[in-house]
Design a protein around this motif. Structure first.
Motif, mmCIF file in Angstrom:
data_model
loop_
_atom_site.group_PDB
_atom_site.id
_atom_site.type_symbol
_atom_site.label_atom_id
_atom_site.label_comp_id
_atom_site.label_asym_id
_atom_site.label_seq_id
_atom_site.Cartn_x
_atom_site.Cartn_y
_atom_site.Cartn_z
ATOM 1 N N ARG A 90 0.853 -1.185 0.000
ATOM 2 C CA ARG A 90 0.000 0.000 0.000
ATOM 3 C C ARG A 90 0.886 1.232 0.000
ATOM 4 O O ARG A 90 1.753 1.384 0.869
ATOM 5 C CB ARG A 90 -0.919 -0.004 1.221
ATOM 6 N N ARG A 113 -4.740 4.396 10.399
ATOM 7 C CA ARG A 113 -5.259 3.141 9.857
ATOM 8 C C ARG A 113 -6.619 2.829 10.439
ATOM 9 O O ARG A 113 -6.755 2.719 11.653
ATOM 10 C CB ARG A 113 -4.294 1.997 10.197
ATOM 11 N N TYR A 163 -14.646 -5.024 -1.450
ATOM 12 C CA TYR A 163 -13.427 -5.477 -0.773
ATOM 13 C C TYR A 163 -13.518 -5.084 0.691
ATOM 14 O O TYR A 163 -13.694 -3.902 1.021
ATOM 15 C CB TYR A 163 -12.182 -4.861 -1.409
ATOM 16 N N TYR A 164 -13.407 -6.086 1.568
ATOM 17 C CA TYR A 164 -13.434 -5.838 3.008
ATOM 18 C C TYR A 164 -12.029 -6.052 3.563
ATOM 19 O O TYR A 164 -11.386 -7.062 3.297
ATOM 20 C CB TYR A 164 -14.408 -6.780 3.715
ATOM 21 N N HIS A 165 -11.599 -5.067 4.364
ATOM 22 C CA HIS A 165 -10.233 -5.076 4.903
ATOM 23 C C HIS A 165 -10.319 -4.839 6.404
ATOM 24 O O HIS A 165 -10.942 -3.879 6.848
ATOM 25 C CB HIS A 165 -9.420 -3.961 4.227
ATOM 26 N N SER A 185 -8.009 -5.206 10.314
ATOM 27 C CA SER A 185 -6.641 -5.268 10.854
ATOM 28 C C SER A 185 -6.175 -6.707 11.003
ATOM 29 O O SER A 185 -4.979 -6.986 10.926
ATOM 30 C CB SER A 185 -6.579 -4.544 12.204
ATOM 31 N N GLN A 234 -5.314 -10.020 9.527
ATOM 32 C CA GLN A 234 -4.936 -10.403 8.170
ATOM 33 C C GLN A 234 -5.853 -11.477 7.590
ATOM 34 O O GLN A 234 -6.119 -11.506 6.398
ATOM 35 C CB GLN A 234 -3.486 -10.904 8.150
ATOM 36 N N ARG A 244 -10.154 -10.860 5.666
ATOM 37 C CA ARG A 244 -10.197 -9.996 4.490
ATOM 38 C C ARG A 244 -10.812 -10.802 3.360
ATOM 39 O O ARG A 244 -10.507 -11.986 3.208
ATOM 40 C CB ARG A 244 -8.798 -9.513 4.096
ATOM 41 N N LEU A 247 -6.620 -3.909 -6.047
ATOM 42 C CA LEU A 247 -6.100 -4.803 -5.015
ATOM 43 C C LEU A 247 -4.596 -4.629 -4.838
ATOM 44 O O LEU A 247 -4.080 -4.669 -3.714
ATOM 45 C CB LEU A 247 -6.439 -6.254 -5.361
ATOM 46 N N GLN A 277 -3.801 -1.705 -2.796
ATOM 47 C CA GLN A 277 -4.020 -1.942 -1.364
ATOM 48 C C GLN A 277 -2.938 -2.825 -0.755
ATOM 49 O O GLN A 277 -3.004 -3.164 0.435
ATOM 50 C CB GLN A 277 -5.386 -2.604 -1.147
ATOM 51 N N ILE A 320 -2.262 -6.002 -1.689
ATOM 52 C CA ILE A 320 -2.763 -7.369 -1.549
ATOM 53 C C ILE A 320 -1.930 -8.303 -2.427
ATOM 54 O O ILE A 320 -1.874 -8.131 -3.651
ATOM 55 C CB ILE A 320 -4.252 -7.460 -1.959
ATOM 56 N N LEU A 341 -5.312 -13.437 -1.282
ATOM 57 C CA LEU A 341 -6.660 -13.231 -0.760
ATOM 58 C C LEU A 341 -7.050 -14.403 0.133
ATOM 59 O O LEU A 341 -7.051 -15.547 -0.331
ATOM 60 C CB LEU A 341 -7.664 -13.131 -1.901
#
Length: 586
Positions: free
Chosen positions: A399, A449, A466-468, A470, A472, A475, A494, A497, A499, A502
């Motif tokens: 990111r 963040r 897209y769900y993010h 903290s 890991q 997601r 992605l 971000q 990524i 996934l």
């Protein structure tokens, strides 16, 4: 011309910058206008249309599009920094009309056509290495398709295709050596070489990176011709000052920032790194070099030569690190290793290209030998760049930092490296300041963040979510769009971000506008689990996707109302639901 490859089929799009004199909206009268617009046409324009022509173009005029999601390329801002505020979309070449008579083709166009023919002489086919040779030497953009340049981008060696300092310095060095062999004095060399490198810059299309390199090289050659001592930092500052006086907007472009900050990093970071290397390789100072064994002297010579290149590569990589993360969302540790091999190979390729162009048509058989040599070195570079990206940990998508984060990164980098080699008291205060700045930046990054975020991305009639979090493992990506949407929207988003894999890909229902590119996403981002509805859908593409995913049982999982994945509970549909509309079964 930009070339795209989709399903092993090439398509070409033309991008032209046009200076506007008059504008007509609908059936209104023509009115005077001023400024530049960018015109896009989804095909290749005829060769009869080139610079200097007066043309009338019909199309849709609008501001450039904004990015549809955070982290995607902001085309509007990019064009605005180049003084372009509107984009005209012309449907076909029939929307272009030439209004004036035939003009002589510009000298740069004629030179590039001649140079391409000269560099292809003796080679059996027009293949990828030949096209990359044209791209490296002439700035020929159609060669740089996405599939071609991606390995070079990931390995951090994409800079060899920009007409930049490496090209201009090598060409100037070859010309200067040839003139000195002919016993031309320094002043005469300057009078010959400087106009020739400016001609090369003009012939390759006045690319911004080439102009910057040529300004700097002109200053260096001018000082050398006048027998003045050279200083890299002075030459760099003079080149930056001249360019910014001519066009202050250059300071906002990625190429300007990368060019000057990488060279500045080499100038500032290479000396302390070399001092560290010299301490490690230093032999007993009380033993004269002549008394050392021959194998020891040979080994020390090889180590010093090899580590000198490694020091420059490491300094350049460190200098490009913040900007590479900011603009390209890449962190490539393999860059240091790849450049140690690919930069010398690119120098050999450029030397062969210069030899071929010098021989031209009057010594064609020697030119063919140079062409085969350039083709060999370019083929090696292609294979090596692909091999380098396949090494474990070769690259990661990250990111990108904010603008102030880039500034903080350079202050920490340069301050930390400089502080290590200062006297004791200044070193203590410098390193303390660097530690405070790094701690503040880390605190600010953590504070900004969000604990969780949900991004909804429009993808040409469908959408992706897209769900993010903290955590890991918590997601996921829900739907992804069609194959084209994946290539142009979902995949870049992605990667922006950061990524690289996934944990879960959720496919809601069998609508191609929502899930058509699922197989591509699963492969690119190494999806660990694919979650689908138990309801059957009529879409043949969706069924083929499920068959493909079922070959790896650990991939596919069917979920219905009441099931859970992580902290999430499925509300709909029931396993035995059968609604008439696909959307109702989502």
């Amino acid at each position: 011309h930009r070339t795209y490859v989709r399903n092993e089929k090439e398509t070409t799009r033309t991008i032209a910058q046009v200076r506007v004199s008059h504008l007509q909206c609908g059936n209104d009268a023509w009115q005077p206008a001023f400024g530049d617009v960018l015109v896009t046409t989804p095909t290749r324009l005829p060769d009869e249309i080139y610079a200097r022509h007066v043309v009338q173009i019909t199309g849709v005029l609008a501001p450039p599009p904004r990015p549809v999601a955070e982290g995607l390329f902001d085309y509007r801002t990019y064009l605005r920094r180049h003084g372009i505020h509107y984009l005209l979309t012309a449907s076909t070449t029939n929307d272009w009309q030439v209004l004036d008579g035939r003009h002589p083709r510009p000298l740069g166009d004629r030179f590039r056509a001649w140079a391409r023919a000269s560099l292809a002489r003796g080679l059996p086919v027009e293949d990828e290495p030949l096209r990359l040779i044209w791209a490296m030497s002439l700035g020929w953009k159609p060669a740089l398709t996405h599939e071609t340049y991606e390995p070079f981008m990931r390995s951090g060696t994409m800079h060899i295709f920009a007409i930049s300092g490496l090209h201009v310095a090598l060409i100037a060095g070859i010309l200067t050596r040839l003139l000195r062999l002919l016993q031309v004095p320094r002043v005469g060399c300057g009078w010959v070489v400087i106009p020739l490198i400016w001609f090369y810059t003009a012939a390759t299309g006045w690319q911004a990176s080439a102009i910057r390199a040529t300004v700097m090289m002109s200053i260096i050659i001018g000082g050398w011709a006048l027998k003045r001592p050279s200083d890299l930092l002075n030459s760099l500052a003079a080149a930056a000052l001249l360019i910014l006086l001519w066009d202050p907007r250059q300071i906002f472009t990625a190429s300007f920032q990368l060019s000057f900050l990488v060279v500045l990093s080499i100038a500032l970071l290479a000396p302390p790194l070399e001092a560290m290397r010299n301490r490690l390789l230093q032999s007993d100072p009380l033993v004269p070099a002549d008394l050392l064994p021959r194998w020891r002297r040979g080994l020390e010579f090889l180590l010093r030569g090899g580590t000198a290149a490694a020091v420059v590569s490491l300094a350049a990589w460190m200098g490009s690190l913040p900007l590479t993360a900011y603009y390209f969302h890449l962190f490539s540790p393999v860059t240091v290793l790849a450049n140690l091999v690919i930069v010398p190979l690119s120098s050999l390729t450029l030397a062969a290209i210069v030899g071929s162009l010098i021989c031209g048509s009057w010594l064609p058989w020697i030119g063919e030998c140079f062409n085969h040599s350039a083709w060999l070195w370019m083929s090696c570079m292609v294979k090596l760049s692909e091999w380098a990206t396949q090494l474990p940990g070769a690259y990661y998508y990250v990111r990108g930092p904010a603008g102030w984060g880039v500034i903080a990164g350079y202050l920490i980098l340069i301050g930390g490296m400089a502080g290590l080699f200062l006297p004791a008291k200044p070193r203590r205060w410098t390193l303390m300041g660097v530690a405070v700045l790094a701690g503040f930046y880390a605190w600010q990054w953590l504070a900004m963040r969000p604990p969780a975020s949900l991004t909804v991305i429009p993808v040409n009639g469908g959408m992706a979510l897209y769900y993010h979090a903290s955590n890991q493992s918590d997601r996921w990506l829900m739907d992804c769009g069609s194959t084209n949407s994946v290539e142009f929207v979902t995949k870049p988003f992605l990667r922006a971000q950061g990524i690289n894999s996934l944990p879960a890909l959720i496919l809601t229902h069998g609508d191609l506008r929502h899930i058509g590119g699922a197989d591509l996403i699963a492969d690119l981002f190494h999806a660990r689990q694919i979650l689908v509805s138990p309801v059957r859908f009529r879409s043949p593409k969706y069924r083929l996707l499920l068959q493909e995913f079922e070959r790896r049982p650990q991939w596919l999982r069917r979920i219905s109302s009441g099931d859970r994945f992580g902290p999430w509970r499925v509300l709909h549909p029931e396993a035995d639901d059968r609604f008439g509309q696909a959307d109702d079964n989502a």
